[in-house]
Design a protein around this motif. Structure first.
Motif, mmCIF file in Angstrom:
data_model
loop_
_atom_site.group_PDB
_atom_site.id
_atom_site.type_symbol
_atom_site.label_atom_id
_atom_site.label_comp_id
_atom_site.label_asym_id
_atom_site.label_seq_id
_atom_site.Cartn_x
_atom_site.Cartn_y
_atom_site.Cartn_z
ATOM 1 N N THR A 121 0.835 -1.205 0.000
ATOM 2 C CA THR A 121 0.000 0.000 0.000
ATOM 3 C C THR A 121 0.863 1.245 0.000
ATOM 4 N N GLU A 122 1.882 1.253 0.836
ATOM 5 C CA GLU A 122 2.782 2.406 0.898
ATOM 6 C C GLU A 122 3.487 2.628 -0.434
ATOM 7 N N MET A 123 3.902 1.548 -1.093
ATOM 8 C CA MET A 123 4.587 1.671 -2.384
ATOM 9 C C MET A 123 3.662 2.264 -3.447
ATOM 10 N N TYR A 124 2.425 1.803 -3.482
ATOM 11 C CA TYR A 124 1.464 2.363 -4.447
ATOM 12 C C TYR A 124 1.244 3.841 -4.196
ATOM 13 N N LEU A 125 1.038 4.218 -2.941
ATOM 14 C CA LEU A 125 0.790 5.619 -2.623
ATOM 15 C C LEU A 125 1.994 6.488 -2.965
ATOM 16 N N GLU A 126 3.183 6.006 -2.633
ATOM 17 C CA GLU A 126 4.398 6.755 -2.954
ATOM 18 C C GLU A 126 4.557 6.901 -4.470
ATOM 19 N N THR A 127 4.276 5.844 -5.208
ATOM 20 C CA THR A 127 4.380 5.891 -6.665
ATOM 21 C C THR A 127 3.393 6.900 -7.245
ATOM 22 N N ILE A 128 2.177 6.927 -6.723
ATOM 23 C CA ILE A 128 1.187 7.906 -7.188
ATOM 24 C C ILE A 128 1.696 9.318 -6.937
ATOM 25 N N LEU A 129 2.266 9.560 -5.756
ATOM 26 C CA LEU A 129 2.797 10.889 -5.437
ATOM 27 C C LEU A 129 3.936 11.272 -6.380
ATOM 28 N N VAL A 130 4.850 10.362 -6.619
ATOM 29 C CA VAL A 130 5.987 10.626 -7.510
ATOM 30 C C VAL A 130 5.490 10.936 -8.923
ATOM 31 N N LEU A 131 4.551 10.140 -9.414
ATOM 32 C CA LEU A 131 4.015 10.374 -10.757
ATOM 33 C C LEU A 131 3.239 11.689 -10.832
ATOM 34 N N GLN A 132 2.503 12.004 -9.785
ATOM 35 C CA GLN A 132 1.773 13.276 -9.733
ATOM 36 C C GLN A 132 2.753 14.440 -9.815
ATOM 37 N N ASN A 133 3.833 14.347 -9.055
ATOM 38 C CA ASN A 133 4.839 15.415 -9.075
ATOM 39 C C ASN A 133 5.534 15.505 -10.432
ATOM 40 N N ARG A 134 5.772 14.378 -11.047
ATOM 41 C CA ARG A 134 6.486 14.345 -12.331
ATOM 42 C C ARG A 134 5.600 14.751 -13.504
ATOM 43 N N ASN A 135 4.371 14.228 -13.541
ATOM 44 C CA ASN A 135 3.521 14.378 -14.726
ATOM 45 C C ASN A 135 2.343 15.332 -14.530
ATOM 46 N N HIS A 170 -0.469 14.475 -13.409
ATOM 47 C CA HIS A 170 -1.658 13.631 -13.335
ATOM 48 C C HIS A 170 -1.209 12.169 -13.315
ATOM 49 N N VAL A 171 -2.123 11.295 -12.880
ATOM 50 C CA VAL A 171 -1.774 9.875 -12.765
ATOM 51 C C VAL A 171 -2.945 9.033 -13.256
ATOM 52 N N ARG A 172 -2.619 8.054 -14.080
ATOM 53 C CA ARG A 172 -3.588 7.051 -14.520
ATOM 54 C C ARG A 172 -3.049 5.672 -14.135
ATOM 55 N N SER A 173 -3.915 4.691 -14.148
ATOM 56 C CA SER A 173 -3.494 3.323 -13.805
ATOM 57 C C SER A 173 -2.354 2.851 -14.701
ATOM 58 N N ILE A 174 -2.408 3.173 -15.978
ATOM 59 C CA ILE A 174 -1.364 2.730 -16.909
ATOM 60 C C ILE A 174 -0.006 3.337 -16.548
ATOM 61 N N ASP A 175 -0.013 4.572 -16.017
ATOM 62 C CA ASP A 175 1.235 5.203 -15.586
ATOM 63 C C ASP A 175 1.850 4.424 -14.427
ATOM 64 N N ILE A 176 0.994 4.015 -13.497
ATOM 65 C CA ILE A 176 1.466 3.237 -12.344
ATOM 66 C C ILE A 176 1.982 1.882 -12.812
ATOM 67 N N ALA A 177 1.262 1.254 -13.727
ATOM 68 C CA ALA A 177 1.682 -0.047 -14.264
ATOM 69 C C ALA A 177 3.071 0.048 -14.886
ATOM 70 N N HIS A 178 3.306 1.084 -15.684
ATOM 71 C CA HIS A 178 4.620 1.253 -16.301
ATOM 72 C C HIS A 178 5.697 1.536 -15.262
ATOM 73 N N GLU A 179 5.393 2.380 -14.301
ATOM 74 C CA GLU A 179 6.377 2.761 -13.282
ATOM 75 C C GLU A 179 6.778 1.580 -12.402
ATOM 76 N N TYR A 205 -8.470 9.632 -13.858
ATOM 77 C CA TYR A 205 -7.267 10.130 -13.195
ATOM 78 C C TYR A 205 -7.349 9.791 -11.709
ATOM 79 N N ILE A 206 -6.220 9.416 -11.172
ATOM 80 C CA ILE A 206 -6.141 8.991 -9.769
ATOM 81 C C ILE A 206 -5.627 10.151 -8.935
ATOM 82 N N HIS A 207 -6.281 10.382 -7.802
ATOM 83 C CA HIS A 207 -5.909 11.470 -6.898
ATOM 84 C C HIS A 207 -5.768 10.912 -5.490
ATOM 85 N N LEU A 208 -4.736 11.337 -4.794
ATOM 86 C CA LEU A 208 -4.585 10.963 -3.397
ATOM 87 C C LEU A 208 -5.568 11.760 -2.556
#
Length: 126
Positions: A7-21, A23-32, A60-63
């Motif tokens: 759970t922590e890894m998913y949340l951290e990945t969403i935050l990193v992708l949000q900061n980088r891009n 916005h975040v979609r499931s496919i972005d998380i899958a690639h990351e 789009y996924i939002h924390l």
């Protein structure tokens, strides 16, 4: 609420992708994370049910506030621990990998003590 490492890894990945891009979609998380899209979709449903993320009409996924709090805590631990391990001589790539493992298991009190000890030392050498 006790968080799993996953759970922590998913949340951290969403935050990193949000900061980088922005916005975040499931496919972005899958690639990351190098996971399949169905695996990510299943996990996003679980995180949504836990109140840690929301998914808008455009997928789009939002924390949530709680999801962001947890993600930011893990992200800070990762960055600080990576810097500390590098400071004591661990190669940067290994330091990042080890920090990723340590960040999920260290108590907040221990993390705070390590950070308080090393931050002044690392600032002296900057």
């Amino acid at each position: 609420m006790i968080m799993s490492e996953s759970t922590e890894m998913y949340l951290e990945t969403i935050l990193v992708l949000q900061n980088r891009n922005g916005h975040v979609r499931s496919i972005d998380i899958a690639h990351e994370m190098n996971f399949s899209k169905p695996t990510i979709s299943q996990q996003m449903k679980r995180l949504s049910k836990q109140g840690l993320i929301t998914i808008d009409d455009n997928n789009y996924i939002h924390l949530t506030d709680e999801g962001h709090r947890i993600a930011a805590m893990i992200f800070e631990r990762h960055n600080e621990l990576s810097q500390i391990l590098t400071y004591i001589g661990v190669p940067q790539d290994l330091a990042a990998d080890d920090a990723c493992r340590i960040e999920h298991y260290i108590s907040q009190e221990t993390f705070d003590a390590i950070k308080a000890y090393f931050d002044p030392l690392m600032k002296k050498e900057s």
